[in-house]
Scaffold this motif. Structure first.
Motif, PDB file in Angstrom:
ATOM      1  N   SER A  22      57.442  39.280  59.950  1.00 10.71           N
ATOM      2  CA  SER A  22      58.288  39.808  61.000  1.00 10.71           C
ATOM      3  C   SER A  22      58.925  41.128  60.594  1.00 10.71           C
ATOM      4  N   THR A  23      58.721  41.522  59.320  1.00  5.71           N
ATOM      5  CA  THR A  23      59.289  42.797  58.862  1.00  5.71           C
ATOM      6  C   THR A  23      58.294  43.910  59.168  1.00  5.71           C
ATOM      7  N   PRO A  24      58.819  45.126  59.271  1.00  6.18           N
ATOM      8  CA  PRO A  24      57.922  46.238  59.594  1.00  6.18           C
ATOM      9  C   PRO A  24      57.039  46.659  58.411  1.00  6.18           C
ATOM     10  N   VAL A  25      57.371  46.191  57.198  1.00  9.14           N
ATOM     11  CA  VAL A  25      56.555  46.563  56.031  1.00  9.14           C
ATOM     12  C   VAL A  25      55.170  45.937  56.174  1.00  9.14           C
ATOM     13  N   ILE A  26      54.155  46.667  55.799  1.00  2.00           N
ATOM     14  CA  ILE A  26      52.806  46.106  55.888  1.00  2.00           C
ATOM     15  C   ILE A  26      52.716  44.934  54.920  1.00  2.00           C
ATOM     16  N   CYS A  27      52.435  43.761  55.455  1.00  2.00           N
ATOM     17  CA  CYS A  27      52.391  42.573  54.621  1.00  2.00           C
ATOM     18  C   CYS A  27      50.955  42.335  54.210  1.00  2.00           C
ATOM     19  N   ARG A  28      50.690  42.442  52.914  1.00  2.00           N
ATOM     20  CA  ARG A  28      49.298  42.356  52.497  1.00  2.00           C
ATOM     21  C   ARG A  28      48.893  40.984  52.001  1.00  2.00           C
ATOM     22  N   MET A  29      49.814  40.037  52.023  1.00  2.00           N
ATOM     23  CA  MET A  29      49.425  38.758  51.447  1.00  2.00           C
ATOM     24  C   MET A  29      49.797  37.587  52.338  1.00  2.00           C
ATOM     25  N   THR A  30      48.897  36.597  52.369  1.00  2.00           N
ATOM     26  CA  THR A  30      49.254  35.340  53.005  1.00  2.00           C
ATOM     27  C   THR A  30      49.063  34.227  51.993  1.00  2.00           C
ATOM     28  N   ILE A  31      49.970  33.254  52.018  1.00  2.00           N
ATOM     29  CA  ILE A  31      49.855  32.076  51.173  1.00  2.00           C
ATOM     30  C   ILE A  31      49.729  30.887  52.113  1.00  2.00           C
ATOM     31  N   ARG A  32      48.502  30.409  52.295  1.00  2.00           N
ATOM     32  CA  ARG A  32      48.293  29.285  53.181  1.00  2.00           C
ATOM     33  C   ARG A  32      48.259  28.008  52.369  1.00  2.00           C
ATOM     34  N   CYS A  33      49.066  27.037  52.784  1.00  2.00           N
ATOM     35  CA  CYS A  33      49.180  25.787  52.026  1.00  2.00           C
ATOM     36  C   CYS A  33      48.705  24.622  52.867  1.00  2.00           C
ATOM     37  N   SER A  34      47.958  23.722  52.235  1.00  2.00           N
ATOM     38  CA  SER A  34      47.551  22.515  52.943  1.00  2.00           C
ATOM     39  C   SER A  34      48.744  21.560  53.014  1.00  2.00           C
ATOM     40  N   GLN A  35      48.743  20.720  54.051  1.00  2.00           N
ATOM     41  CA  GLN A  35      49.803  19.715  54.199  1.00  2.00           C
ATOM     42  C   GLN A  35      49.843  18.827  52.958  1.00  2.00           C
ATOM     43  N   LEU A  36      48.658  18.444  52.486  1.00  2.00           N
ATOM     44  CA  LEU A  36      48.588  17.547  51.333  1.00  2.00           C
ATOM     45  C   LEU A  36      49.306  18.140  50.131  1.00  2.00           C
ATOM     46  N   ALA A  37      49.084  19.419  49.865  1.00  2.00           N
ATOM     47  CA  ALA A  37      49.721  20.068  48.712  1.00  2.00           C
ATOM     48  C   ALA A  37      51.244  20.014  48.860  1.00  2.00           C
ATOM     49  N   LEU A  38      51.730  20.364  50.045  1.00  2.00           N
ATOM     50  CA  LEU A  38      53.190  20.408  50.240  1.00  2.00           C
ATOM     51  C   LEU A  38      53.797  19.005  50.238  1.00  2.00           C
ATOM     52  N   ILE A  39      53.056  18.032  50.755  1.00  2.00           N
ATOM     53  CA  ILE A  39      53.535  16.644  50.734  1.00  2.00           C
ATOM     54  C   ILE A  39      53.747  16.189  49.294  1.00  2.00           C
ATOM     55  N   LYS A  40      52.759  16.458  48.443  1.00  2.00           N
ATOM     56  CA  LYS A  40      52.868  16.039  47.045  1.00  2.00           C
ATOM     57  C   LYS A  40      54.069  16.703  46.381  1.00  2.00           C
ATOM     58  N   LEU A  41      54.242  17.998  46.667  1.00  2.00           N
ATOM     59  CA  LEU A  41      55.364  18.742  46.096  1.00  2.00           C
ATOM     60  C   LEU A  41      56.691  18.132  46.550  1.00  2.00           C
ATOM     61  N   LEU A  42      56.799  17.861  47.842  1.00  2.00           N
ATOM     62  CA  LEU A  42      58.043  17.306  48.385  1.00  2.00           C
ATOM     63  C   LEU A  42      58.315  15.905  47.840  1.00  2.00           C
ATOM     64  N   CYS A  43      57.266  15.094  47.698  1.00  2.00           N
ATOM     65  CA  CYS A  43      57.441  13.750  47.125  1.00  2.00           C
ATOM     66  C   CYS A  43      57.950  13.853  45.693  1.00  2.00           C
ATOM     67  N   HIS A  44      57.392  14.783  44.950  1.00  2.00           N
ATOM     68  CA  HIS A  44      57.794  14.989  43.548  1.00  2.00           C
ATOM     69  C   HIS A  44      59.279  15.323  43.478  1.00  2.00           C
TER      70      HIS A  44
END
Lengths: 299, 226
Positions: free
Chosen positions: B5-27
């Protein structure tokens, strides 16, 4: 006797599957008290159920122990109103007790009223200078404030007086580790090993800290990992892996001179064998990964 | 489509699977009064612009600052991702500190992340922001700018870590809402506690740091079906 972690696993599993009978809940909560466990969610949920449904049929002392246990857990997970209701009940029943005062202090901490909590604990200490509970809450308070150095200072003052308090030395070691003050953490583990010379977890953790210091401390780390392996009869997987880590870093080879150096030369192969045994039995799916890593230390 | 949402050119995306985030949150949920950490597994484009986090391996809740267990764990996880047929590698690090109000990358975290960056220069770090996590868990609407995982990337100089745009983190599958439903369900049902990390594994090798049971639970909980 004291519950083992295997028994706790069993009980937890049954509870997760939906078993909610009174005795199962009681056993879980008792194990939590004995093993000083930290699973605050489970303790709040199961403890609340036990109190709500079965208070009338439990011994009085157990009911109040549960109040204290569940209140502490509830506060730590943010169930502040529920925790407060339990604390009010304790305060009503034991109006001038140190236990009720401590719980009130913890309530203030949970509400973010840290200065109020601090005053309460200082009042407790003024009334009873040897009040361990209050001294320890002051340490916790500093941790909550994010003032780890302050917490370490408080705790250091405490262990100067109560030098046999294992829990306090352990906690001080943890704070030092968080502050990356590894030499000070070592000092704490040396005290702990003096208090409990054959307690494997202290030997392993001391070795872990020595290894983290690295350099000239690696040979001492190796010595303590070895001791841990010996005393645990080869059962400490942490200690075995610690030795593997040491072998990859300590590159000077021992020359065969006597029984001691022979033991040192043979150690990598023995460690590899022991670890392979553990993984074959407990985690065969990981064995291929493990074997690859162990080959490096045996050559 | 717009990543930032910032005007700076954003050159990176970090796409995370639900499974990865679920494990992290459970931990994190299992050890609410400790710092927990772990590694991110997945893929990164050659120029580092697209990071895909497909899985995580939880590391520690007791041994975060200790070098030996960390080295042993990283060596084995790397051996795992190097197996033939593996389509992922170690691409980053996560941690969650129970006490800090704002998300920070601690010195211990920096050291481990630096180590990972030697092998994967486009590594990323995710730090769980406790305030934003509390909002998320209480059901407040999630936008690109308030999702709970604070991303860090390498400084252009190659030394040090800087915060990336919060909005660079997105979900590869499902929605934030479905993630909330899944993790809430796992917490209510006490199943979050089956997550095993390397500390658990070192105390009992039968505890599997790949967490196949949790992966199975994740598969059954499809978005929109709760």
């Amino acid at each position: 006797g004291m519950a083992s972690s295997e028994e706790l696993e069993q009980v937890s599993l049954q509870l997760r599957k939906g078993g909610r009978d009174r005795e199962l809940l009681r056993v879980f909560m008792r194990m939590g008290r004995e093993l000083r466990l930290k699973d605050a969610h489970a303790h709040t949920v199961y403890g609340a159920e036990l109190l709500a449904k079965h208070s009338a049929s439990l011994p009085v002392e157990e009911v109040w122990a549960l109040h204290e246990q569940v209140a502490t857990a509830a506060l730590s997970i943010g169930s502040i109103q529920y925790g407060a209701s339990l604390i009010r009940a304790v305060a009503k029943e034991f109006p001038d007790s140190m236990r009720a005062a401590r719980l009130k202090g913890m309530y203030w901490e949970a509400q973010g009223e840290l200065d109020q909590a601090e005053q309460l604990y200082k009042d407790m200490l003024a009334e009873q200078p040897s009040c361990v509970m209050a001294a320890k809450r002051l340490v916790a308070l500093e941790k909550t404030r994010g003032n780890l150095q302050g917490a370490a200072d408080q705790l250091r003052k405490y262990v100067d007086i109560w030098c046999n308090d294992r829990e306090a030395w352990e906690e001080l070691a943890e704070i030092y580790l968080e502050l990356a003050m590894y030499k000070q953490a070592c000092f704490c583990y040396e005290e702990l090993i003096t208090l409990a010379p054959t307690y494997v977890p202290f030997l392993v953790r001391y070795a872990d800290v020595l290894y983290t210091l690295g350099g000239s401390h690696l040979t001492l780390a190796r010595t303590y990992y070895s001791k841990a392996v010996e005393i645990s009869g080869g059962r400490s997987v942490r200690a075995l892996w610690g030795l593997v880590a040491c072998f990859t870093h300590i590159t000077d080879k021992a020359t065969l001179q006597d029984a001691k150096t022979r033991a040192l030369i043979e150690l990598p192969a023995q460690v590899a064998k022991a670890l392979q045994g553990h993984y074959t039995t407990a985690a065969p799916s990981k064995l291929p990964l493990v074997i690859g890593l162990l080959e490096a230390i045996v050559t | 489509h717009q990543h930032c949402s910032t005007p700076v050119i954003c050159r990176m995306t970090i796409r995370c699977s639900q499974l990865a985030l679920i494990k992290l949150l459970c931990h994190a949920a299992k050890h609410p009064s400790s710092t927990v950490n772990g590694v991110l597994l997945g893929t990164v484009d050659a120029d580092g612009s697209n990071v895909n986090v497909t899985n995580v391996v939880p590391l520690f809740h007791l041994s975060c600052p200790l070098a030996a267990p960390t080295e042993v764990a990283l060596a084995q996880i790397e051996a795992y991702t190097s197996q033939p047929g593996s389509n992922s590698s170690i691409i980053g690090y996560y941690h969650s500190d129970s006490r800090i109000a704002a998300s920070e990358l601690s010195p211990v975290g920096r050291r481990i992340a630096d180590k990972l960056a030697v092998k994967q220069p486009n590594s990323v770090v995710l730090v769980l922001d406790n305030k934003r996590l509390a909002s998320f868990m209480s059901g407040e609407p999630v936008t690109a700018d308030n999702q709970p995982f604070e991303p860090f990337t390498r400084e252009a100089s190659g030394r040090g870590w800087k915060r990336a745009a919060t909005s660079s983190v997105s979900l590869a599958d499902g929605t934030w809402q479905s993630l909330l439903i899944q993790i809430s369900g796992l917490i209510r049902g006490q199943q979050y506690s089956i997550v095993a990390d390397w500390d658990d594994h070192l105390d009992d090798p039968a505890k599997d740091w790949l967490n196949p049971e949790l992966s199975k639970l994740g598969k059954f909980a499809l978005p929109g079906q709760q």
